[in-house]
Scaffold this active site. Structure first.
Site, PDB file in Angstrom:
ATOM      1  N   LYS A 106      27.130  -7.684  -3.346  1.00  0.00           N
ATOM      2  CA  LYS A 106      25.745  -7.221  -3.997  1.00  0.00           C
ATOM      3  C   LYS A 106      25.428  -8.321  -5.298  1.00  0.00           C
ATOM      4  O   LYS A 106      26.323  -8.196  -6.312  1.00  0.00           O
ATOM      5  CB  LYS A 106      25.178  -6.140  -3.943  1.00  0.00           C
TER       6      LYS A 106
HETATM    7  P1  NAD Z   1      10.516  -4.800  -2.870  1.00  0.00           P
HETATM    8  O1  NAD Z   1      10.696  -5.063  -4.285  1.00  0.00           O
HETATM    9  O2  NAD Z   1       9.788  -5.988  -1.764  1.00  0.00           O
HETATM   10  O3  NAD Z   1       9.539  -3.441  -2.568  1.00  0.00           O
HETATM   11  C1  NAD Z   1       9.864  -2.450  -3.619  1.00  0.00           C
HETATM   12  C2  NAD Z   1       8.771  -1.627  -3.345  1.00  0.00           C
HETATM   13  O4  NAD Z   1       9.016  -0.024  -4.111  1.00  0.00           O
HETATM   14  C3  NAD Z   1       7.490  -2.014  -4.063  1.00  0.00           C
HETATM   15  O5  NAD Z   1       6.195  -1.407  -3.124  1.00  0.00           O
HETATM   16  C4  NAD Z   1       7.190  -1.164  -5.424  1.00  0.00           C
HETATM   17  O6  NAD Z   1       5.958  -1.122  -5.803  1.00  0.00           O
HETATM   18  C5  NAD Z   1       8.005   0.411  -4.837  1.00  0.00           C
HETATM   19  N1  NAD Z   1       8.290   1.146  -6.032  1.00  0.00           N
HETATM   20  C6  NAD Z   1       8.939   0.776  -6.982  1.00  0.00           C
HETATM   21  N2  NAD Z   1       9.161   1.647  -7.700  1.00  0.00           N
HETATM   22  C7  NAD Z   1       8.716   2.601  -7.211  1.00  0.00           C
HETATM   23  C8  NAD Z   1       8.336   4.290  -7.602  1.00  0.00           C
HETATM   24  N3  NAD Z   1       8.736   4.553  -8.722  1.00  0.00           N
HETATM   25  N4  NAD Z   1       7.736   4.831  -6.848  1.00  0.00           N
HETATM   26  C9  NAD Z   1       6.943   4.596  -5.417  1.00  0.00           C
HETATM   27  N5  NAD Z   1       7.424   3.203  -5.131  1.00  0.00           N
HETATM   28  C10 NAD Z   1       8.161   2.287  -6.001  1.00  0.00           C
HETATM   29  O7  NAD Z   1      11.860  -4.368  -2.350  1.00  0.00           O
HETATM   30  P2  NAD Z   1      12.329  -3.973  -0.790  1.00  0.00           P
HETATM   31  O8  NAD Z   1      12.826  -5.478  -0.620  1.00  0.00           O
HETATM   32  O9  NAD Z   1      11.208  -3.618  -0.054  1.00  0.00           O
HETATM   33  O10 NAD Z   1      13.472  -3.183  -0.846  1.00  0.00           O
HETATM   34  C11 NAD Z   1      13.299  -1.720  -0.999  1.00  0.00           C
HETATM   35  C12 NAD Z   1      14.678  -0.915  -0.810  1.00  0.00           C
HETATM   36  O11 NAD Z   1      15.134  -1.421   0.513  1.00  0.00           O
HETATM   37  C13 NAD Z   1      15.671  -1.005  -1.675  1.00  0.00           C
HETATM   38  O12 NAD Z   1      16.357   0.065  -1.893  1.00  0.00           O
HETATM   39  C14 NAD Z   1      16.402  -2.355  -0.882  1.00  0.00           C
HETATM   40  O13 NAD Z   1      17.903  -2.036  -1.379  1.00  0.00           O
HETATM   41  C15 NAD Z   1      16.397  -1.570   0.538  1.00  0.00           C
HETATM   42  N6  NAD Z   1      16.728  -2.984   1.359  1.00  0.00           N
HETATM   43  C16 NAD Z   1      16.012  -4.062   1.505  1.00  0.00           C
HETATM   44  C17 NAD Z   1      16.226  -4.941   2.552  1.00  0.00           C
HETATM   45  C18 NAD Z   1      15.456  -6.248   2.694  1.00  0.00           C
HETATM   46  O14 NAD Z   1      15.883  -7.015   3.483  1.00  0.00           O
HETATM   47  N7  NAD Z   1      14.686  -6.469   1.642  1.00  0.00           N
HETATM   48  C19 NAD Z   1      17.312  -4.606   3.246  1.00  0.00           C
HETATM   49  C20 NAD Z   1      18.068  -3.464   3.301  1.00  0.00           C
HETATM   50  C21 NAD Z   1      17.762  -2.471   2.313  1.00  0.00           C
END
Ligand code: NAD
Length: 411
Positions: A106
């Site tokens: 990571k």
């Molecule tokens: P992203 O940056 O695309 O989206 C994050 C979202 O969370 C946004 O809508 C943001 O406004 C919201 N957010 C941030 N702070 C917040 C708060 N305090 N309260 C409510 N909403 C809040 O990120 P992502 O890629 O969607 O990742 C989200 C989660 O999923 C992370 O934990 C990441 O590690 C996990 N994840 C992502 C992927 C991927 O392929 N992108 C894969 C596996 C796991």
């Protein structure tokens, strides 16, 4: 380093130890599986007007026992070494659980992504890539997007990598479709989350059609999870992002709001705070934003019957225990959000073969492999009479331990 974060890696390792004990692994092997192979911390001087601000960047490589390390890059102000270690370790268990030939890693930069201009973002990712190029590569360590980064960021990463090392599109996944990305990758994590939600409802003899869903997060994972839940017949009654949440008990038309970058611009009669979304009365709750959002402070207020972990580590160890005592079914992150790295695997193999799949093939492979992992976890959970998180770790730790021993790494 905050206490909340210093415990994140320890919490993952508690599950590794528990799984190791169930499997009868020797203490030394458990300790090896609980330690990261390599940790690199870099400084990133960022131009700010006529001055410079120095940011801190990270790449932690947890394990290469089962293949090249794989894991996203997060741009967020709370990123620190302990959080990156926890997330790198989770990647090892996730890739093993779904049986793709990767290890775990990571990366991150401690910076508020929402305050960066595109030019600053590009400067940061290019500098991150230059500083880490010696440990990256399609057979060494393959980054992907995570919070605060996206396909465009991955395109800059690939371009910088190519300048230094020559053509190697498989050096990073989650790229734009027009630039060696794979159709289907962008939606893969959210799609997998929604498919697992449907499979969980069916397993518990609940109807998928009309089941109510609340989702925290309207980023990559949250918005696609919401869209596919809707396509599968579920009713998304609440969704939130950093700006707050919207609620509609008749169901929110996700397809109609999908193109909004933020929920702030969506017209809604009923608005709630970003954290309140977790406490909504619903069948399925999908935390898909930050880690640690369900904790001792709000666990008593959670009303969902099923929690599908879209985010990584959204539930603290203590809250997880409390919820299970109350009979809440939790599908753990390493299973529920594994569609992302599964999709990355498909993109990586297509880049290496220089051959591209139609999206239908991508979706079919993703759905069937996710179902296989889900069924496997259920079987192991039954066999050892343990919850799904413990079962998922038993499968994953068993596979990595076996690879580690076969390689002769202990001699
Ligand atoms: P992203 O940056 O695309 O989206 C994050 C979202 O969370 C946004 O809508 C943001 O406004 C919201 N957010 C941030 N702070 C917040 C708060 N305090 N309260 C409510 N909403 C809040 O990120 P992502 O890629 O969607 O990742 C989200 C989660 O999923 C992370 O934990 C990441 O590690 C996990 N994840 C992502 C992927 C991927 O392929 N992108 C894969 C596996 C796991």
């Amino acid at each position: 380093m905050t206490n909340a974060h210093s415990s994140a890696f320890q919490e993952v390792n508690q599950k590794v130890s528990q799984a190791g004990e169930i499997l009868g692994l020797k203490p030394g092997l458990i300790s090896a599986l609980s330690t990261c192979e390599r940790e690199v911390v870099i400084s990133i001087p960022l131009r700010r007007g006529d001055d410079v601000e120095v940011l801190t960047g990270y790449r932690v490589q947890h394990s290469s026992a089962r293949g090249p390390r794989k894991g996203g890059i997060r741009f967020h102000q709370d990123v620190d070494l302990d959080e990156v270690r926890a997330l790198a370790s989770l990647m090892t268990w996730k890739t093993a659980l779904i049986d793709v030939p990767f290890g775990g890693a990571k990366g991150g930069v401690a910076v508020n992504a929402s305050l960066l201009t595109n030019i600053e973002k590009e400067e940061i990712i290019r500098r991150w890539t230059r500083s880490l190029v010696h440990v990256l590569g399609h057979h060494r360590d393959i980054p992907a997007p995570d919070m605060g980064t996206d396909a465009k960021t991955m395109a800059w990463l690939m371009d910088e990598f190519h300048r230094l090392e020559g053509f190697q599109p498989a050096c990073v996944t989650g790229k734009p479709v027009e630039l060696f990305g794979a159709p289907g990758r962008e939606e893969a994590t959210g799609r997998g989350v929604a498919m697992i939600a449907a499979a969980t409802l069916k397993k518990h003899k609940m109807k998928v059609e009309g089941a109510t869903v609340a989702i925290q997060g309207f980023g990559n994972v949250g918005r696609y999870a919401a869209l596919v839940c809707q396509e599968l017949g579920m009713k998304v009654i609440a969704i939130s992002d950093v700006s707050g949440g919207i609620v509609n008990n008749k169901g929110i038309d996700i397809a109609a709001i999908f193109s909004h970058k933020s929920l702030e611009t969506v017209e809604a009669d009923n608005r709630v705070g970003a954290a309140e979304i977790l406490e909504i009365q619903c069948d399925v709750l999908i935390p898909a934003a930050l880690g640690g959002v369900i904790n001792e402070g709000n666990v008593a207020k959670i009303k969902a019957e099923f929690i599908i972990e879209g985010a990584n580590q959204p539930i603290t160890f203590a809250a997880d225990k409390e919820l299970r005592t109350q009979g809440v079914v939790i599908v753990p992150d390493i299973l529920a959000n594994s569609g992302g790295v599964m999709g990355s695997y498909f993109e990586w193999t297509q880049n290496i073969q220089e051959f591209s799949w139609p999206i239908e093939k991508f979706r079919k492979e993703l759905d069937s492999r996710m179902e296989l992992a889900f069924t496997n976890v259920l079987e192991v959970s039954k066999k050892h009479s343990v919850d799904m998180r413990t079962a998922a770790f038993v499968v994953a730790v068993g596979r990595v331990a076996h690879a580690f021993e076969l390689r002769g790494s202990l001699v």
